[in-house]
Design a protein around this motif. Structure first.
Motif, mmCIF file in Angstrom:
data_model
loop_
_atom_site.group_PDB
_atom_site.id
_atom_site.type_symbol
_atom_site.label_atom_id
_atom_site.label_comp_id
_atom_site.label_asym_id
_atom_site.label_seq_id
_atom_site.Cartn_x
_atom_site.Cartn_y
_atom_site.Cartn_z
ATOM 1 N N GLY A 73 0.815 -1.206 0.000
ATOM 2 C CA GLY A 73 0.000 0.000 0.000
ATOM 3 C C GLY A 73 0.850 1.258 0.000
ATOM 4 N N VAL A 74 1.907 1.276 0.809
ATOM 5 C CA VAL A 74 2.790 2.437 0.863
ATOM 6 C C VAL A 74 3.480 2.655 -0.484
ATOM 7 C CG1 VAL A 74 4.890 3.367 1.924
ATOM 8 C CG2 VAL A 74 3.162 2.278 3.345
ATOM 9 N N VAL A 75 3.937 1.574 -1.115
ATOM 10 C CA VAL A 75 4.576 1.694 -2.430
ATOM 11 C C VAL A 75 3.584 2.245 -3.456
ATOM 12 C CG1 VAL A 75 5.630 0.411 -4.329
ATOM 13 C CG2 VAL A 75 6.246 -0.137 -1.967
ATOM 14 N N ALA A 76 2.340 1.750 -3.411
ATOM 15 C CA ALA A 76 1.321 2.242 -4.346
ATOM 16 C C ALA A 76 1.073 3.730 -4.154
ATOM 17 C CB ALA A 76 0.025 1.453 -4.169
ATOM 18 N N PHE A 77 0.972 4.175 -2.902
ATOM 19 C CA PHE A 77 0.734 5.590 -2.630
ATOM 20 C C PHE A 77 1.914 6.451 -3.069
ATOM 21 C CE2 PHE A 77 -1.927 3.968 1.151
ATOM 22 C CZ PHE A 77 -3.033 3.807 0.345
ATOM 23 N N PRO A 82 4.280 10.575 -9.316
ATOM 24 C CA PRO A 82 4.870 10.277 -10.628
ATOM 25 C C PRO A 82 3.838 9.872 -11.673
ATOM 26 C CG PRO A 82 6.211 9.323 -8.895
ATOM 27 C CD PRO A 82 4.960 9.828 -8.238
ATOM 28 N N SER A 83 2.839 9.065 -11.278
ATOM 29 C CA SER A 83 1.814 8.663 -12.245
ATOM 30 C C SER A 83 0.976 9.861 -12.680
ATOM 31 C CB SER A 83 0.917 7.574 -11.644
ATOM 32 O OG SER A 83 0.179 8.059 -10.535
ATOM 33 N N PHE A 282 -7.439 2.697 -5.734
ATOM 34 C CA PHE A 282 -8.174 1.516 -5.278
ATOM 35 C C PHE A 282 -7.264 0.444 -4.687
ATOM 36 C CE2 PHE A 282 -10.334 -2.545 -5.597
ATOM 37 C CZ PHE A 282 -11.529 -2.246 -4.978
ATOM 38 N N PHE A 283 -6.318 -0.072 -5.468
ATOM 39 C CA PHE A 283 -5.478 -1.162 -4.990
ATOM 40 C C PHE A 283 -4.697 -0.764 -3.741
ATOM 41 C CE2 PHE A 283 -1.209 -3.078 -4.932
ATOM 42 C CZ PHE A 283 -1.550 -4.409 -4.759
ATOM 43 N N GLY A 284 -4.133 0.441 -3.745
ATOM 44 C CA GLY A 284 -3.357 0.877 -2.596
ATOM 45 C C GLY A 284 -4.163 0.882 -1.318
ATOM 46 N N LEU A 285 -5.365 1.430 -1.380
ATOM 47 C CA LEU A 285 -6.217 1.476 -0.189
ATOM 48 C C LEU A 285 -6.688 0.085 0.212
ATOM 49 C CD1 LEU A 285 -8.265 4.672 -1.044
ATOM 50 C CD2 LEU A 285 -6.626 4.422 0.816
ATOM 51 N N TYR A 286 -6.931 -0.769 -0.768
ATOM 52 C CA TYR A 286 -7.404 -2.124 -0.478
ATOM 53 C C TYR A 286 -6.364 -2.904 0.325
ATOM 54 C CZ TYR A 286 -8.852 -6.958 -1.351
ATOM 55 O OH TYR A 286 -9.201 -8.278 -1.206
ATOM 56 N N VAL A 287 -5.120 -2.955 -0.183
ATOM 57 C CA VAL A 287 -4.091 -3.727 0.523
ATOM 58 C C VAL A 287 -3.677 -3.036 1.811
ATOM 59 C CG1 VAL A 287 -3.237 -4.839 -1.566
ATOM 60 C CG2 VAL A 287 -2.241 -2.659 -0.857
ATOM 61 N N TRP A 288 -3.767 -1.713 1.841
ATOM 62 C CA TRP A 288 -3.385 -0.984 3.058
ATOM 63 C C TRP A 288 -4.308 -1.336 4.216
ATOM 64 C CZ3 TRP A 288 0.319 1.608 5.355
ATOM 65 C CH2 TRP A 288 0.007 2.457 6.421
ATOM 66 N N GLN A 307 7.052 6.769 2.901
ATOM 67 C CA GLN A 307 6.385 7.184 1.668
ATOM 68 C C GLN A 307 7.006 8.417 1.011
ATOM 69 O OE1 GLN A 307 2.092 7.092 1.799
ATOM 70 N NE2 GLN A 307 1.953 8.782 0.333
ATOM 71 N N PRO A 308 7.259 9.528 1.738
ATOM 72 C CA PRO A 308 7.857 10.684 1.057
ATOM 73 C C PRO A 308 9.222 10.375 0.451
ATOM 74 C CG PRO A 308 6.962 11.324 3.196
ATOM 75 C CD PRO A 308 6.937 9.827 3.145
ATOM 76 N N LEU A 309 10.039 9.595 1.164
ATOM 77 C CA LEU A 309 11.352 9.252 0.626
ATOM 78 C C LEU A 309 11.228 8.369 -0.609
ATOM 79 C CD1 LEU A 309 13.368 8.651 3.915
ATOM 80 C CD2 LEU A 309 13.430 10.638 2.402
ATOM 81 N N LEU A 310 10.254 7.445 -0.618
ATOM 82 C CA LEU A 310 10.035 6.618 -1.803
ATOM 83 C C LEU A 310 9.636 7.478 -2.998
ATOM 84 C CD1 LEU A 310 8.147 3.459 -0.456
ATOM 85 C CD2 LEU A 310 10.403 3.528 -1.550
ATOM 86 N N THR A 311 8.787 8.469 -2.758
ATOM 87 C CA THR A 311 8.383 9.356 -3.849
ATOM 88 C C THR A 311 9.585 10.115 -4.394
ATOM 89 O OG1 THR A 311 6.163 9.621 -2.904
ATOM 90 C CG2 THR A 311 6.870 11.268 -4.500
ATOM 91 N N LEU A 312 10.499 10.515 -3.513
ATOM 92 C CA LEU A 312 11.724 11.171 -3.974
ATOM 93 C C LEU A 312 12.536 10.228 -4.869
ATOM 94 C CD1 LEU A 312 12.927 13.052 -0.762
ATOM 95 C CD2 LEU A 312 11.910 14.044 -2.811
ATOM 96 N N VAL A 313 12.584 8.950 -4.490
ATOM 97 C CA VAL A 313 13.306 7.970 -5.297
ATOM 98 C C VAL A 313 12.675 7.844 -6.679
ATOM 99 C CG1 VAL A 313 13.904 5.530 -5.528
ATOM 100 C CG2 VAL A 313 14.164 6.676 -3.315
ATOM 101 N N TRP A 314 11.325 7.755 -6.720
ATOM 102 C CA TRP A 314 10.644 7.639 -8.016
ATOM 103 C C TRP A 314 10.845 8.896 -8.855
ATOM 104 C CZ3 TRP A 314 10.713 2.985 -7.521
ATOM 105 C CH2 TRP A 314 10.028 2.244 -6.559
ATOM 106 N N SER A 315 10.899 10.047 -8.207
ATOM 107 C CA SER A 315 11.084 11.289 -8.971
ATOM 108 C C SER A 315 12.412 11.289 -9.715
ATOM 109 C CB SER A 315 10.995 12.501 -8.038
ATOM 110 O OG SER A 315 12.145 12.605 -7.204
ATOM 111 N N VAL A 316 13.409 10.623 -9.132
ATOM 112 C CA VAL A 316 14.721 10.553 -9.769
ATOM 113 C C VAL A 316 14.781 9.429 -10.797
ATOM 114 C CG1 VAL A 316 17.184 10.157 -9.386
ATOM 115 C CG2 VAL A 316 15.871 11.553 -7.775
#
Length: 346
Positions: A73-77, A82-83, A282-288, A307-316
Motif C-alpha cells: 500500500g505504501v509503495v502504491a501511494f 509520478p503517475s 483503489f489497490f493501494g487502499l485495499y491492501v493498506w 512514503q515521502p522518501l520513496l516518492t523522492l526515489v521515483w522522482s529521480v
C-alpha cells in the motif's frame, strides 16, 4: 497518499476481525480456535457488510503477510505523484482527475456488487460526502494542479506533512487532547515544510504551494472522517462508497473536461491515468486496510513513514528529476516529527 490511516481509530480494525459467536461446552481448544476464526455473530458490525467485508479486511496469514500488504500500500501511494505527472502528458488536469475518479469508482462498484455489499445507512452518507470531497475530488484535483508547476520531489516533501495534519484534524474531531510533545512535534514538522517551501520558492509561496497546502487540509478532513466511519464498516467499503457516491459528479465532470481540454494519448499518459485510478486510488487502499487489519495501526503507520522518501526515489528514477539537496533533508525532518507525534499521541 497515505497518512489517512493514521487517523483511523483502533475500532476500525476490530470491525473487520471475526469474533466467536459461541462454542459448545465440550469443544476442544483447537476446535474453539477454528470456530473463532471463521464465525461472526449476526449482530456484529462486520455482518452488516455481508460476507464480502469479512473476506476483504479479514486475517491475511499472520504478521508477515500483513506487513507485506501494508508495505505494498505504501509503495502504491508513493507512486501517485509520478503517475500524475505522466498522466498530464496526455490529459488536462481536470480531465485527468475526473477520469481517474470515474475509473476508480467503476472498479470499486464491481467489488461492491460482487460482494453484495448493502448501501451504507443514511446516517453514514454525510461523512461519506466529506470523504469524497476530500479524498476523491479535492486532494487529486489540487495536487494535480500543483504538479503542473511544482516538481514531484517538492510536492512529496510538502504532502509528507499529511500524517501530522490528519492527526491534528482527528484530535479536533474526536475531542481528544494530545500531549504537549505531540503538539510541539506537529508544529515543528509544519515549520520544516514552510521553511522548505519558502526557501525553494525564492522567498514567497507560489500558486503550486498554495494548491498543495489546500490539498493537505481537504485530504486530512477526508481521512479523519473516513477513520471515524471505519469504526462502523470496513475501510475499503468507506473508500468504495465514497467513490461510487461521487460517480455522477465525476462522470459529468469528465465529459465536460474532455470537451474543453485537448487529449494527446501517449504510453506514459495512459499508464499514469490507469495507475492513479487502479493502483493508487483503489489497490493501494485495499491492501493498506487489509494490512492494517493484520498488524495493527501502530506498526502499519511506521511503514508509511517511508512514503515521502520513496516518492523522492521515483522522482529521480522514473521522472529523471534532480531534487534539491534540501528535499531529502526536509523529508527526513518531517518523518522524525511524525514518529514523535505517533509515540506522543494520547
Amino acid at each position: 497518499m497515505r497518512a489517512q490511516n493514521s487517523a483511523t481509530p483502533e475500532g476500525a480494525i476490530a470491525v473487520a476481525e471475526p469474533r466467536t459467536a459461541g462454542t459448545p461446552s465440550r469443544t476442544t481448544s483447537r476446535t474453539a480456535s477454528r470456530t473463532a476464526s471463521r464465525t461472526t455473530p449476526s449482530g456484529s458490525p462486520s455482518s452488516a457488510g455481508s460476507s464480502a467485508s469479512g473476506s476483504a479486511d479479514g486475517p491475511v496469514g499472520g504478521s508477515s503477510g500483513g506487513t507485506l500488504l501494508a508495505a505494498l500500500g505504501v509503495v502504491a501511494f508513493s507512486l501517485t505523484f509520478p503517475s500524475t505527472v505522466w498522466g498530464l502528458e496526455s490529459f488536462g488536469p481536470w480531465s485527468l482527475v475526473a477520469l481517474r475518479s470515474v475509473l476508480a469508482a467503476l472498479i470499486a462498484g464491481v467489488f461492491l456488487l460482487a460482494g453484495r455489499v448493502p448501501p451504507p445507512a443514511r446516517r453514514h452518507w454525510p461523512g461519506l460526502v466529506v470523504v469524497g470531497g476530500g479524498v476523491v475530488i479535492g486532494f487529486p484535483l489540487l495536487t494535480t494542479l500543483a504538479l503542473r508547476t511544482s516538481t514531484t520531489a517538492h510536492a512529496a516533501v510538502v504532502v509528507g506533512l499529511l500524517p501530522l495534519t490528519t492527526a491534528v484534524f482527528a484530535a479536533l474531531r474526536t475531542g481528544r487532547r494530545p500531549s504537549r510533545t505531540f503538539w510541539a512535534a506537529a508544529l515543528a514538522g509544519a515549520l520544516v515544510v514552510i521553511v522548505f517551501t519558502v526557501q525553494q520558492s525564492g522567498g514567497a509561496l507560489t500558486a503550486g504551494d498554495l494548491y498543495l497546502f489546500g490539498a493537505l487540509l481537504v485530504c486530512a478532513a477526508g481521512y479523519t472522517e473516513g477513520g471515524r466511519l471505519a469504526a462502523s464498516m470496513p475501510g475499503w467499503q468507506v473508500v468504495g462508497w465514497a467513490l461510487v457516491g461521487c460517480l455522477p459528479l465525476t462522470a459529468v465532470g469528465a465529459a465536460v473536461a474532455l470537451a474543453y481540454e485537448p487529449v494527446h494519448l501517449t504510453a506514459h499518459g495512459v499508464t499514469g491515468l490507469v495507475w492513479a485510478a487502479a493502483g493508487s486510488t483503489f489497490f493501494g487502499l485495499y491492501v493498506w486496510y487489509r494490512g492494517m487489519a493484520a498488524i495493527g495501526i501502530p506498526r502499519a503507520s511506521q511503514l508509511q513513514l517511508a512514503q515521502p522518501l520513496l516518492t523522492l526515489v521515483w522522482s529521480v528514477t522514473v521522472l529523471g528529476e534532480r531534487p534539491a539537496a534540501a528535499a531529502p533533508l526536509a523529508a527526513v525532518g518531517v518523518l522524525v516529527c511524525i514518529a514523535v507525534t505517533q509515540r506522543a499521541r494520547s
